[in-house]
Design an enzyme around this catalytic site. Structure first.
Site, mmCIF file in Angstrom:
data_model
loop_
_atom_site.group_PDB
_atom_site.id
_atom_site.type_symbol
_atom_site.label_atom_id
_atom_site.label_comp_id
_atom_site.label_asym_id
_atom_site.label_seq_id
_atom_site.Cartn_x
_atom_site.Cartn_y
_atom_site.Cartn_z
ATOM 1 N N GLU A 93 45.621 35.533 40.857
ATOM 2 C CA GLU A 93 45.471 36.512 39.764
ATOM 3 C C GLU A 93 46.564 36.361 38.709
ATOM 4 O O GLU A 93 47.170 37.330 38.263
ATOM 5 C CB GLU A 93 45.437 37.944 40.323
ATOM 6 C CG GLU A 93 44.348 38.201 41.343
ATOM 7 C CD GLU A 93 42.921 38.120 40.784
ATOM 8 O OE1 GLU A 93 42.734 37.941 39.557
ATOM 9 O OE2 GLU A 93 41.983 38.236 41.588
ATOM 10 N N MET A 170 41.352 46.094 34.191
ATOM 11 C CA MET A 170 40.706 47.086 35.035
ATOM 12 C C MET A 170 40.328 46.383 36.322
ATOM 13 O O MET A 170 39.423 45.539 36.328
ATOM 14 C CB MET A 170 39.464 47.666 34.367
ATOM 15 C CG MET A 170 38.855 48.807 35.164
ATOM 16 S SD MET A 170 37.259 49.339 34.529
ATOM 17 C CE MET A 170 36.182 48.240 35.425
#
Length: 192
Positions: A93, A170
Site C-alpha cells: 500500500e 478511503m
C-alpha cells in the site's frame, strides 16, 4: 530474481514495483515474492502503512486472505532504521506513504537491498495516486497487474468507488470498490 554481486563483491540492490487496480492481486504477488525470498534464506523485512487496518492491524492480508506478518509504520523514514540488516524489504500500500517513500526506496536499493513495493497506481478518479508515479520512475522492474471488470469481464485497470465519498483516501474492500475496465469506468461517469 537474485541478488547479484557487483565488481567489488557487494550486493546490488534494486526496486521492484507491483501496481494495478484494486483486486488485481498486488498484495498476493508481493506476499509470493517475499515468501520465496524467505525460502532462499534471505533476511526479509515487511512494512505497511499504519493507516491500513482493513483486515489486520499487523499483517499484510490479500483480498483472498493470504497473510504475512509486517510492521506497521507512520513514516517512510522509519524504513531506513528498521531495515538496516535486511536483504529484502517488502512494502504494501505504498500510495499511502509520505512524499519521501521513493527516495527511501532508492536509498535502500543503493545499500544493496532488494525493495519490493506494491500499490495502487491510480485513485478512484483514475488520477495518479500518491508517490506511486515517482516509485515507477525509480523502479528497475515494474509489474502491472489487472483485475477483471465486474460489468463486462474484460481486463480492469480502474478502481471504481461504489459508495459516495469524495476523499481521495478511503480504505475499503469489496463493500466500497469494484474493478472496472476503461469503458465501464467511463460509462458510469467516473471520468467526467
Amino acid at each position: 530474481m537474485f541478488i547479484e554481486p557487483n565488481i567489488k563483491g557487494e550486493r546490488r540492490g534494486w526496486i521492484e514495483v507491483i501496481c494495478g487496480s484494486m483486486f488485481s492481486g498486488k498484495t498476493e504477488e508481493l506476499i509470493r515474492r517475499l515468501k520465496r525470498a524467505r525460502i532462499a534464506n534471505l533476511k526479509v523485512e515487511i512494512f505497511k502503512p499504519a493507516i491500513d487496518v482493513r483486515y489486520d492491524e499487523i499483517k499484510i492480508v490479500s483480498h483472498d486472505e493470504n497473510a504475512i506478518h509486517s510492521t506497521p509504520i507512520e513514516s517512510s523514514q522509519t524504513l531506513l532504521l528498521l531495515a538496516q540488516d535486511a536483504d529484502v524489504v517488502g512494502i504494501d500500500e505504498a500510495q499511502f506513504f509520505d512524499d519521501e517513500i521513493a527516495n527511501v526506496c532508492d536509498e535502500l536499493a543503493l545499500r544493496g537491498v532488494r525493495v519490493i513495493v506494491a500499490g495502487l497506481d491510480m485513485d478512484y478518479m483514475a488520477k495518479p495516486f500518491g508517490q506511486i508515479p515517482f516509485l515507477l520512475a525509480k523502479a528497475d522492474y515494474i509489474t502491472k497487474l489487472h483485475a477483471i471488470c465486474v460489468k463486462c469481464g474484460n481486463i480492469a485497470n480502474y478502481s471504481y468507488r461504489i459508495i459516495p465519498n469524495e476523499e481521495q483516501i478511503m480504505l475499503g474492500a469489496k463493500n466500497a470498490y469494484e474493478p472496472r475496465c476503461r469503458n465501464c469506468f467511463t460509462l458510469d461517469g467516473a471520468l467526467d
